[in-house]
Motif scaffolding. Structure first.
Motif, PDB file in Angstrom:
ATOM      1  N   VAL A 286       0.838  -1.197   0.000  1.00  0.00           N
ATOM      2  CA  VAL A 286       0.000   0.000   0.000  1.00  0.00           C
ATOM      3  C   VAL A 286       0.868   1.240   0.000  1.00  0.00           C
ATOM      4  O   VAL A 286       1.945   1.259   0.597  1.00  0.00           O
ATOM      5  CB  VAL A 286      -0.958  -0.012   1.213  1.00  0.00           C
ATOM      6  CG1 VAL A 286      -0.184   0.003   2.519  1.00  0.00           C
ATOM      7  CG2 VAL A 286      -1.929   1.153   1.161  1.00  0.00           C
TER       8      VAL A 286
ATOM      9  N   GLY B 233       1.990  10.522  -1.572  1.00  0.00           N
ATOM     10  CA  GLY B 233       2.635  10.697  -2.870  1.00  0.00           C
ATOM     11  C   GLY B 233       1.706  10.455  -4.040  1.00  0.00           C
ATOM     12  O   GLY B 233       0.560  10.038  -3.877  1.00  0.00           O
ATOM     13  N   HIS B 234       2.213  10.744  -5.244  1.00  0.00           N
ATOM     14  CA  HIS B 234       1.412  10.585  -6.457  1.00  0.00           C
ATOM     15  C   HIS B 234       1.236   9.113  -6.779  1.00  0.00           C
ATOM     16  O   HIS B 234       2.172   8.340  -6.674  1.00  0.00           O
ATOM     17  CB  HIS B 234       2.103  11.261  -7.642  1.00  0.00           C
ATOM     18  CG  HIS B 234       2.158  12.736  -7.510  1.00  0.00           C
ATOM     19  ND1 HIS B 234       1.062  13.542  -7.758  1.00  0.00           N
ATOM     20  CD2 HIS B 234       3.161  13.557  -7.140  1.00  0.00           C
ATOM     21  CE1 HIS B 234       1.402  14.793  -7.529  1.00  0.00           C
ATOM     22  NE2 HIS B 234       2.669  14.835  -7.154  1.00  0.00           N
TER      23      HIS B 234
ATOM     24  N   ILE C 236      10.741  -2.565  -3.830  1.00  0.00           N
ATOM     25  CA  ILE C 236       9.853  -1.659  -4.558  1.00  0.00           C
ATOM     26  C   ILE C 236      10.709  -0.629  -5.295  1.00  0.00           C
ATOM     27  O   ILE C 236      11.878  -0.419  -4.955  1.00  0.00           O
ATOM     28  CB  ILE C 236       8.862  -0.921  -3.630  1.00  0.00           C
ATOM     29  CG1 ILE C 236       9.601  -0.204  -2.493  1.00  0.00           C
ATOM     30  CG2 ILE C 236       7.827  -1.863  -3.069  1.00  0.00           C
ATOM     31  CD1 ILE C 236       8.773   0.833  -1.784  1.00  0.00           C
TER      32      ILE C 236
ATOM     33  N   PRO D 147      15.083   1.962   4.873  1.00  0.00           N
ATOM     34  CA  PRO D 147      15.000   0.786   3.994  1.00  0.00           C
ATOM     35  C   PRO D 147      16.301   0.600   3.198  1.00  0.00           C
ATOM     36  O   PRO D 147      16.866   1.572   2.709  1.00  0.00           O
ATOM     37  CB  PRO D 147      13.819   1.100   3.054  1.00  0.00           C
ATOM     38  CG  PRO D 147      13.450   2.526   3.291  1.00  0.00           C
ATOM     39  CD  PRO D 147      13.989   2.904   4.630  1.00  0.00           C
TER      40      PRO D 147
HETATM   41  P1  ATP Z   1       5.151  12.528  -0.595  1.00  0.00           P
HETATM   42  O1  ATP Z   1       6.369  13.371  -0.851  1.00  0.00           O
HETATM   43  O2  ATP Z   1       3.878  13.107  -1.104  1.00  0.00           O
HETATM   44  O3  ATP Z   1       5.035  12.084   0.847  1.00  0.00           O
HETATM   45  P2  ATP Z   1       6.556  10.464  -2.128  1.00  0.00           P
HETATM   46  O4  ATP Z   1       6.245  10.296  -3.571  1.00  0.00           O
HETATM   47  O5  ATP Z   1       7.839  11.113  -1.762  1.00  0.00           O
HETATM   48  O6  ATP Z   1       5.326  11.147  -1.430  1.00  0.00           O
HETATM   49  P3  ATP Z   1       6.941   8.432  -0.103  1.00  0.00           P
HETATM   50  O7  ATP Z   1       6.418   9.319   0.944  1.00  0.00           O
HETATM   51  O8  ATP Z   1       8.382   8.040  -0.105  1.00  0.00           O
HETATM   52  O9  ATP Z   1       6.519   8.972  -1.551  1.00  0.00           O
HETATM   53  O10 ATP Z   1       6.116   7.075  -0.067  1.00  0.00           O
HETATM   54  C1  ATP Z   1       4.710   7.083  -0.221  1.00  0.00           C
HETATM   55  C2  ATP Z   1       4.103   5.904   0.488  1.00  0.00           C
HETATM   56  O11 ATP Z   1       4.624   4.682  -0.058  1.00  0.00           O
HETATM   57  C3  ATP Z   1       4.404   5.841   1.978  1.00  0.00           C
HETATM   58  O12 ATP Z   1       3.441   6.573   2.717  1.00  0.00           O
HETATM   59  C4  ATP Z   1       4.312   4.349   2.256  1.00  0.00           C
HETATM   60  O13 ATP Z   1       2.954   3.969   2.420  1.00  0.00           O
HETATM   61  C5  ATP Z   1       4.841   3.728   0.968  1.00  0.00           C
HETATM   62  N1  ATP Z   1       6.275   3.403   1.031  1.00  0.00           N
HETATM   63  C6  ATP Z   1       7.304   4.231   0.726  1.00  0.00           C
HETATM   64  N2  ATP Z   1       8.494   3.598   0.853  1.00  0.00           N
HETATM   65  C7  ATP Z   1       8.221   2.334   1.276  1.00  0.00           C
HETATM   66  C8  ATP Z   1       9.021   1.183   1.572  1.00  0.00           C
HETATM   67  N3  ATP Z   1      10.355   1.194   1.476  1.00  0.00           N
HETATM   68  N4  ATP Z   1       8.378   0.057   1.954  1.00  0.00           N
HETATM   69  C9  ATP Z   1       7.030   0.019   2.052  1.00  0.00           C
HETATM   70  N5  ATP Z   1       6.228   1.054   1.793  1.00  0.00           N
HETATM   71  C10 ATP Z   1       6.801   2.216   1.388  1.00  0.00           C
END
Ligand code: ATP
Ligand code: MG
Ligand code: MG
Length: 288
Positions: free
Chosen positions: A18, A22-23, A35, A60
């Motif tokens: 899940v 983020g986008h 991932i 991670p």
């Molecule tokens: P934003 O800047 O809007 O917060 P983003 O595109 O930078 O979004 P992240 O915040 O890094 O993205 O990740 C978004 C979501 O993806 C997290 O809230 C989490 O649910 C999931 N996620 C991110 N990294 C991991 C990971 N290493 N393992 C499992 N889930 C992850």
């Protein structure tokens, strides 16, 4: 808005992944247990530096850059892979969610965003000023500051971005602000289980010690980064640092203490102050 997570089905471990922030479309499934996150140079540099830092065991594992369908991604460990249908919470840390340079840019060369104006109107049609209503648009820092002031970002130094519990995702915490509300959200998230709260408390203390010892942390403004809380019915509970897209190095020789109040120019992020408040919140819940 409560939406059903689209990815819960037969192959449940793989498919129950899940994304709480983020986008949509900025993540892809990698090989077993990994991932892919859409590439950013800044985040790549952070992952590389973090590999060598005391914080590495709370971040991670990073497996490098990969290309998929002509696009670049950062490959990292899927933190959910070893859990069985976990509950997951994304908690965005700090008293500020935008970079100082974004503020400066918006002042020098304001870029009016109609999409952010519409998002603002959806939550509170009274929020835009008369001028913003005329323009039908707001700048990004204005939108971010407004979001901060509604949530607990300014008052507690962290805010809840999203939760997956059972098969349901909820990202409707934009107005969760008071300590009492935050405690209630955590209580629902852990379903009242004291073992889980206690594991989280222990893990947060370990994280705090690692942060205080970290060279990386001293030398970076940590904006928009989250703590990802994960537990499952076996009552395994972990917290990880994620999202370094806006974590930015300071000029050579400068340091942050991550506690001092932010004033424009000092680049403080309030990360440790927020972590103190988060620990207090969980302690209150543990003592209930
Ligand atoms: P934003 O800047 O809007 O917060 P983003 O595109 O930078 O979004 P992240 O915040 O890094 O993205 O990740 C978004 C979501 O993806 C997290 O809230 C989490 O649910 C999931 N996620 C991110 N990294 C991991 C990971 N290493 N393992 C499992 N889930 C992850
Ligand atoms: Mg994030
Ligand atoms: Mg991000």
């Amino acid at each position: 808005t409560i939406v059903h997570c689209p990815l819960v089905a037969t192959q449940r471990r793989r498919l129950s992944w899940v994304q709480l922030a983020g986008h949509k479309g900025s993540f892809k499934a990698g090989d077993e247990g990994s991932i892919l996150k859409k590439f950013s140079e800044n985040e790549k540099l952070c992952f590389e530096r973090l590999r060598e830092d005391t914080l590495h065991s709370f971040v991670p594992s990073y497996y490098g850059m990969v290309e998929r369908d002509g696009e670049l991604f950062l490959k990292m460990k899927d933190l959910l892979a070893n859990f069985d249908l976990p509950n997951v919470m994304d908690c965005k840390m700090g008293v500020r969610t935008y970079l100082e340079e974004e503020l400066v840019r918006a002042r020098v060369k304001p870029k009016l965003r109609e999409d952010l104006y519409n998002k603002m109107m959806e939550v509170d049609s009274e929020a835009p000023t008369a001028e913003e209503k005329k323009q039908q648009a707001v700048t990004k820092p204005r939108y971010m500051q407004w979001r901060e002031s509604l949530s607990s970002t300014n008052t507690l130094g962290f805010r809840i971005e999203g939760i997956k519990r059972g098969e349901t995702c909820n990202t409707d915490f934009k107005k969760t602000q008071s300590k009492e509300d935050v405690i209630q959200v955590f209580k629902d998230f852990v379903e009242g289980k004291k073992n889980i709260i206690n594991s989280y408390i222990t893990r947060l203390e370990d994280i705090k010690q690692a942060l205080k010892a970290s060279e990386f942390f001293k030398k970076h403004e940590v904006i928009g980064s989250s703590l990802l809380f994960i537990h499952d019915h076996k009552e395994r509970a972990e917290v990880w640092l994620i999202d370094f897209g806006k974590t930015t190095p300071l000029p050579e020789g400068e340091k942050l203490d991550h506690y001092r109040p932010w004033e424009e120019g000092n680049r403080e992020d309030g990360y440790l102050w927020g972590l103190d408040n988060l620990q207090q919140t969980l302690s209150l819940l543990a003592g209930e």
